[in-house]
Design a protein around this motif. Structure first.
Motif, PDB file in Angstrom:
ATOM      1  N   GLU A  52       0.768  -1.319  -0.030  1.00 42.12           N
ATOM      2  CA  GLU A  52      -0.007   0.216  -0.130  1.00 42.12           C
ATOM      3  C   GLU A  52       0.907   1.221   0.019  1.00 42.12           C
ATOM      4  N   ILE A  53       0.780   2.123  -0.845  1.00 37.97           N
ATOM      5  CA  ILE A  53       1.331   3.278  -1.007  1.00 37.97           C
ATOM      6  C   ILE A  53       0.520   4.519  -1.322  1.00 37.97           C
ATOM      7  N   ASN A  54       1.030   5.728  -1.072  1.00 39.09           N
ATOM      8  CA  ASN A  54       0.476   7.128  -1.403  1.00 39.09           C
ATOM      9  C   ASN A  54       1.287   7.572  -2.496  1.00 39.09           C
ATOM     10  N   VAL A  55       0.560   8.075  -3.651  1.00 36.61           N
ATOM     11  CA  VAL A  55       0.969   8.651  -4.826  1.00 36.61           C
ATOM     12  C   VAL A  55       0.290  10.077  -4.985  1.00 36.61           C
ATOM     13  N   LYS A  56       1.210  11.087  -5.333  1.00 36.93           N
ATOM     14  CA  LYS A  56       0.569  12.243  -5.618  1.00 36.93           C
ATOM     15  C   LYS A  56       0.830  12.766  -7.047  1.00 36.93           C
ATOM     16  N   GLY A  57       0.051  13.143  -7.733  1.00 38.07           N
ATOM     17  CA  GLY A  57       0.157  13.577  -9.207  1.00 38.07           C
ATOM     18  C   GLY A  57      -0.984  14.287  -9.817  1.00 38.07           C
ATOM     19  N   LYS A  58      -1.149  14.555 -11.001  1.00 37.35           N
ATOM     20  CA  LYS A  58      -2.064  15.444 -11.755  1.00 37.35           C
ATOM     21  C   LYS A  58      -2.928  14.416 -12.434  1.00 37.35           C
ATOM     22  N   CYS A  59      -3.998  14.381 -12.044  1.00 38.89           N
ATOM     23  CA  CYS A  59      -4.868  13.549 -12.597  1.00 38.89           C
ATOM     24  C   CYS A  59      -5.407  14.139 -13.998  1.00 38.89           C
ATOM     25  N   THR A  60      -5.589  13.183 -14.803  1.00 42.10           N
ATOM     26  CA  THR A  60      -6.076  13.892 -16.218  1.00 42.10           C
ATOM     27  C   THR A  60      -7.439  13.191 -16.712  1.00 42.10           C
ATOM     28  N   GLY A  61      -7.997  12.452 -16.028  1.00 43.27           N
ATOM     29  CA  GLY A  61      -9.330  11.787 -16.387  1.00 43.27           C
ATOM     30  C   GLY A  61      -9.474  10.473 -16.149  1.00 43.27           C
ATOM     31  N   PHE A  62     -10.584  10.076 -16.802  1.00 42.11           N
ATOM     32  CA  PHE A  62     -11.139   8.735 -16.682  1.00 42.11           C
ATOM     33  C   PHE A  62     -11.450   8.118 -18.039  1.00 42.11           C
ATOM     34  N   LEU A  63     -10.758   6.983 -18.277  1.00 41.26           N
ATOM     35  CA  LEU A  63     -11.250   6.133 -19.886  1.00 41.26           C
ATOM     36  C   LEU A  63     -11.722   5.045 -19.146  1.00 41.26           C
ATOM     37  N   LEU A  64     -11.146   3.840 -18.926  1.00 39.67           N
ATOM     38  CA  LEU A  64     -11.576   2.509 -18.365  1.00 39.67           C
ATOM     39  C   LEU A  64     -10.845   2.702 -16.851  1.00 39.67           C
ATOM     40  N   ASP A  65      -9.761   3.525 -16.875  1.00 38.87           N
ATOM     41  CA  ASP A  65      -9.055   3.415 -15.771  1.00 38.87           C
ATOM     42  C   ASP A  65      -8.786   5.065 -15.321  1.00 38.87           C
ATOM     43  N   VAL A  66      -8.481   5.484 -14.046  1.00 46.34           N
ATOM     44  CA  VAL A  66      -8.128   6.839 -14.040  1.00 46.34           C
ATOM     45  C   VAL A  66      -6.837   6.935 -14.167  1.00 46.34           C
ATOM     46  N   ILE A  67      -6.358   8.177 -14.917  1.00 45.95           N
ATOM     47  CA  ILE A  67      -5.159   8.453 -15.176  1.00 45.95           C
ATOM     48  C   ILE A  67      -4.304   9.698 -14.630  1.00 45.95           C
ATOM     49  N   MET A  68      -3.186   9.224 -14.148  1.00 45.10           N
ATOM     50  CA  MET A  68      -2.602  10.330 -13.231  1.00 45.10           C
ATOM     51  C   MET A  68      -1.175  10.427 -14.016  1.00 45.10           C
ATOM     52  N   VAL A  69      -0.716  11.535 -14.063  1.00 45.53           N
ATOM     53  CA  VAL A  69       0.732  11.869 -14.744  1.00 45.53           C
ATOM     54  C   VAL A  69       1.549  12.568 -13.876  1.00 45.53           C
ATOM     55  N   ARG A  70       2.795  12.755 -14.160  1.00 41.91           N
ATOM     56  CA  ARG A  70       3.957  13.438 -13.183  1.00 41.91           C
ATOM     57  C   ARG A  70       3.760  13.045 -11.668  1.00 41.91           C
ATOM     58  N   CYS A  71       3.775  11.628 -11.382  1.00 43.14           N
ATOM     59  CA  CYS A  71       3.500  11.495  -9.887  1.00 43.14           C
ATOM     60  C   CYS A  71       4.709  11.137  -9.193  1.00 43.14           C
ATOM     61  N   ILE A  72       4.643  11.269  -7.975  1.00 45.34           N
ATOM     62  CA  ILE A  72       5.663  11.157  -7.212  1.00 45.34           C
ATOM     63  C   ILE A  72       5.172  10.251  -5.931  1.00 45.34           C
ATOM     64  N   LEU A  73       6.093   9.558  -5.195  1.00 42.62           N
ATOM     65  CA  LEU A  73       5.690   8.672  -4.186  1.00 42.62           C
ATOM     66  C   LEU A  73       5.665   9.687  -3.042  1.00 42.62           C
TER      67      LEU A  73
END
Length: 140
Positions: free
Chosen positions: A117-138
């Motif tokens: 289990e982890i925490n990730v911070k990033g920019k959400c770009t939207g939802f297709l079949l999955d939620v997509i996040m970019v430029r993420c960091i732990l």
């Protein structure tokens, strides 16, 4: 008459130059520094996926192009063009949260394991079949 045509042509030329300068500056605008930025929302992967599936457009308005922090269990770790990609699973859904990590995070990602289990911070770009996040960091 030629003076009037000259003023119109000059005005149009100035408008085109202003438009080009604004476009160039907008296109080359630096990315938000994810590490130094505060997140707008913090939630679990299951909750994020559920909101996108149930509320669609409202969730898109709420989360898209925002910095969010997501907590979840690692389903898969892969690479894409040399950068790590972490997939966070939702226990009650076939969808997941796909996190495209920053290159600086690759060394940290190598130490992670599926099921962790982890925490990730990033920019959400939207939802297709999955939620997509970019430029993420732990997040520790």
């Amino acid at each position: 008459m030629s003076g009037k045509k000259f003023n119109i042509i000059l005005s149009l030329f100035i408008l085109v130059i202003i438009g080009l300068v604004v476009s160039f500056l907008y296109y080359n605008k630096p990315h938000t520094n994810i590490e130094k930025s505060e997140y707008d929302y913090s939630l679990k992967a299951e909750q994020l996926i559920k909101e996108y599936k149930e509320q669609g457009i409202e969730a898109e308005k709420k989360y898209a192009e925002r910095i969010i922090q997501v907590k979840g269990e690692i389903k898969n770790i892969s690479t894409h063009k040399g950068n790590s990609v972490i997939t966070l699973m939702a226990s009650d859904s076939e969808s997941s949260v796909i996190c495209h990590m920053l290159p600086e995070e690759n060394a940290k990602v190598l130490k992670l394991k599926n099921g962790q289990e982890i925490n990730v911070k990033g920019k959400c770009t939207g939802f297709l079949l999955d939620v997509i996040m970019v430029r993420c960091i732990l997040v520790e």
